[in-house]
Motif scaffolding. Sequence first.
Motif, PDB file in Angstrom:
ATOM      1  N   ILE A  18       0.873  -1.215   0.097  1.00 13.26           N
ATOM      2  CA  ILE A  18      -0.189  -0.045   0.036  1.00 13.26           C
ATOM      3  C   ILE A  18       0.956   1.127   0.177  1.00 13.26           C
ATOM      4  O   ILE A  18       1.953   1.269   0.513  1.00 13.26           O
ATOM      5  N   GLN A  19       0.535   2.219  -0.660  1.00 13.26           N
ATOM      6  CA  GLN A  19       1.055   3.480  -0.576  1.00 13.26           C
ATOM      7  C   GLN A  19       0.189   4.610  -1.105  1.00 13.26           C
ATOM      8  O   GLN A  19      -0.802   4.431  -1.917  1.00 13.26           O
ATOM      9  N   PRO A  20       0.396   5.897  -0.504  1.00 11.12           N
ATOM     10  CA  PRO A  20      -0.448   7.086  -1.129  1.00 11.12           C
ATOM     11  C   PRO A  20       0.204   7.392  -2.510  1.00 11.12           C
ATOM     12  O   PRO A  20       1.337   7.396  -2.693  1.00 11.12           O
ATOM     13  N   ILE A  21      -0.727   7.999  -3.348  1.00 14.20           N
ATOM     14  CA  ILE A  21      -0.204   8.401  -4.515  1.00 14.20           C
ATOM     15  C   ILE A  21      -0.935   9.868  -4.747  1.00 14.20           C
ATOM     16  O   ILE A  21      -0.395  10.716  -5.723  1.00 14.20           O
ATOM     17  N   ASP A  22      -1.691  10.420  -3.675  1.00 13.00           N
ATOM     18  CA  ASP A  22      -1.934  11.766  -3.646  1.00 13.00           C
ATOM     19  C   ASP A  22      -2.379  12.139  -2.219  1.00 13.00           C
ATOM     20  O   ASP A  22      -2.976  11.347  -1.618  1.00 13.00           O
ATOM     21  N   ASP A  77      -7.821  16.913   3.417  1.00 17.62           N
ATOM     22  CA  ASP A  77      -9.037  16.254   3.662  1.00 17.62           C
ATOM     23  C   ASP A  77      -9.208  14.880   3.274  1.00 17.62           C
ATOM     24  O   ASP A  77     -10.021  14.242   3.634  1.00 17.62           O
ATOM     25  N   SER A  78      -8.356  14.503   2.283  1.00 15.95           N
ATOM     26  CA  SER A  78      -8.234  13.164   2.056  1.00 15.95           C
ATOM     27  C   SER A  78      -6.797  12.739   1.774  1.00 15.95           C
ATOM     28  O   SER A  78      -5.985  13.220   1.159  1.00 15.95           O
ATOM     29  N   VAL A  79      -6.715  11.245   1.401  1.00 16.88           N
ATOM     30  CA  VAL A  79      -5.536  10.579   0.896  1.00 16.88           C
ATOM     31  C   VAL A  79      -6.034   9.655  -0.262  1.00 16.88           C
ATOM     32  O   VAL A  79      -6.858   8.685   0.092  1.00 16.88           O
ATOM     33  N   LEU A  80      -5.488   9.634  -1.163  1.00 12.29           N
ATOM     34  CA  LEU A  80      -5.668   8.778  -2.271  1.00 12.29           C
ATOM     35  C   LEU A  80      -4.664   7.688  -2.252  1.00 12.29           C
ATOM     36  O   LEU A  80      -3.342   7.843  -2.376  1.00 12.29           O
ATOM     37  N   VAL A  81      -4.872   6.463  -1.922  1.00 12.43           N
ATOM     38  CA  VAL A  81      -3.930   5.483  -1.771  1.00 12.43           C
ATOM     39  C   VAL A  81      -4.160   4.134  -2.986  1.00 12.43           C
ATOM     40  O   VAL A  81      -5.514   4.208  -3.521  1.00 12.43           O
ATOM     41  N   LYS A  82      -3.084   3.395  -3.235  1.00  9.04           N
ATOM     42  CA  LYS A  82      -2.899   2.600  -4.181  1.00  9.04           C
ATOM     43  C   LYS A  82      -2.467   1.342  -3.552  1.00  9.04           C
ATOM     44  O   LYS A  82      -1.796   1.211  -2.706  1.00  9.04           O
ATOM     45  N   PHE A  83      -3.343   0.056  -3.793  1.00 11.06           N
ATOM     46  CA  PHE A  83      -2.970  -0.864  -3.026  1.00 11.06           C
ATOM     47  C   PHE A  83      -2.776  -2.111  -3.797  1.00 11.06           C
ATOM     48  O   PHE A  83      -3.561  -2.465  -5.018  1.00 11.06           O
ATOM     49  N   PRO A 131      -8.330  -7.212  -6.820  1.00 12.05           N
ATOM     50  CA  PRO A 131      -7.154  -7.483  -5.810  1.00 12.05           C
ATOM     51  C   PRO A 131      -6.220  -6.131  -5.670  1.00 12.05           C
ATOM     52  O   PRO A 131      -5.418  -6.011  -5.078  1.00 12.05           O
ATOM     53  N   GLU A 132      -6.118  -5.450  -6.968  1.00  9.59           N
ATOM     54  CA  GLU A 132      -5.341  -4.336  -7.122  1.00  9.59           C
ATOM     55  C   GLU A 132      -6.168  -3.177  -7.532  1.00  9.59           C
ATOM     56  O   GLU A 132      -6.825  -3.157  -8.369  1.00  9.59           O
ATOM     57  N   ASP A 133      -6.223  -1.992  -6.675  1.00 10.39           N
ATOM     58  CA  ASP A 133      -7.060  -0.829  -7.139  1.00 10.39           C
ATOM     59  C   ASP A 133      -6.753   0.294  -6.349  1.00 10.39           C
ATOM     60  O   ASP A 133      -5.442   0.234  -5.441  1.00 10.39           O
ATOM     61  N   THR A 134      -7.167   1.397  -6.602  1.00  9.47           N
ATOM     62  CA  THR A 134      -7.097   2.631  -5.739  1.00  9.47           C
ATOM     63  C   THR A 134      -8.198   2.973  -4.806  1.00  9.47           C
ATOM     64  O   THR A 134      -9.376   2.499  -5.116  1.00  9.47           O
ATOM     65  N   ASP A 156      -4.697  -7.686  11.833  1.00  9.72           N
ATOM     66  CA  ASP A 156      -4.546  -8.488  10.574  1.00  9.72           C
ATOM     67  C   ASP A 156      -3.706  -7.491   9.652  1.00  9.72           C
ATOM     68  O   ASP A 156      -4.269  -7.901   8.504  1.00  9.72           O
ATOM     69  N   ILE A 157      -2.616  -6.694  10.021  1.00 10.62           N
ATOM     70  CA  ILE A 157      -2.036  -5.894   9.183  1.00 10.62           C
ATOM     71  C   ILE A 157      -0.958  -6.805   8.459  1.00 10.62           C
ATOM     72  O   ILE A 157      -0.132  -7.638   9.130  1.00 10.62           O
ATOM     73  N   VAL A 158      -0.751  -6.471   7.258  1.00 11.83           N
ATOM     74  CA  VAL A 158       0.110  -7.352   6.178  1.00 11.83           C
ATOM     75  C   VAL A 158       0.977  -6.202   5.521  1.00 11.83           C
ATOM     76  O   VAL A 158       2.002  -6.853   4.743  1.00 11.83           O
ATOM     77  N   ALA A 159       0.910  -5.072   5.449  1.00  8.63           N
ATOM     78  CA  ALA A 159       1.486  -3.954   4.466  1.00  8.63           C
ATOM     79  C   ALA A 159       1.426  -2.586   5.156  1.00  8.63           C
ATOM     80  O   ALA A 159       0.329  -2.349   5.806  1.00  8.63           O
ATOM     81  N   ARG A 160       2.417  -1.973   5.123  1.00  6.62           N
ATOM     82  CA  ARG A 160       2.311  -0.522   5.755  1.00  6.62           C
ATOM     83  C   ARG A 160       3.301   0.186   4.653  1.00  6.62           C
ATOM     84  O   ARG A 160       4.049   0.060   3.953  1.00  6.62           O
ATOM     85  N   CYS A 161       2.983   1.612   4.943  1.00  9.12           N
ATOM     86  CA  CYS A 161       3.728   2.589   4.032  1.00  9.12           C
ATOM     87  C   CYS A 161       3.881   3.850   5.172  1.00  9.12           C
ATOM     88  O   CYS A 161       2.768   4.556   5.475  1.00  9.12           O
TER      89      CYS A 161
END
Length: 222
Positions: free
Chosen positions: A126-130, A134-140, A180-183, A210-215
Amino acid sequence: MNFTILQTEGIQLEGKLAGSTVSVTYTSMLYEQPADNQCFLGLWQNSRIPFGLGSIVTKQISNNQRIGSASFPIHATNVSYIVGWGAGSEAGKSDPNYKSIGASLIFTPGTGSGGITPGVAYQCQIQPIDVSYDSVLVKFTTLPGNTPKSNENWIGLWLNDTLDFNGGYLQKWDVSSSSPEDTQGLEVTDQIKAGTIYTLAYATGNRKSDIVARCTFRTADY
């Protein structure tokens, strides 16, 4: 708002198939307690994780060391095998949650040499792309075959760089996608601050642990 990614992390699996044995080494998430969180490794005779279906062999992680290993016996050497890391048990139960697989290691016949087949690893990311106030757009990215919405995946946001597996997040969002892959856009109730470190995390089960990824990322100063 500009930002800088400081660190990314996921479950790391390495291993090989030699003879009638699959051997795996794992590195769990920083700050995780794998045994206390009921993490497990499962083996399937398959080329991808069959989410929700029990494994041929399931091995619970027996200690809270971050790095460990396990081995699995196999009976056929001309078929694909896959090992998956499960984030934990079903909520309120002791049964493994086979929908919570957050990393995998695939062994495909004919891809090695000298009688040894190396595992090919996949992990959730997972990581932010914007980032805005007021918001965070993430890609996972999760594993092939995962349906995040029906498998109760979620995303959390923490202040600073320490990940809390007990639910100490600023805010939590259910994943709304079945891909399985989206924003996904995350609207925040408390504004994102400039010059501040935050951590995003992705969970593949409905429990807080149940955490498996971080950024971890830092927003730019004014």
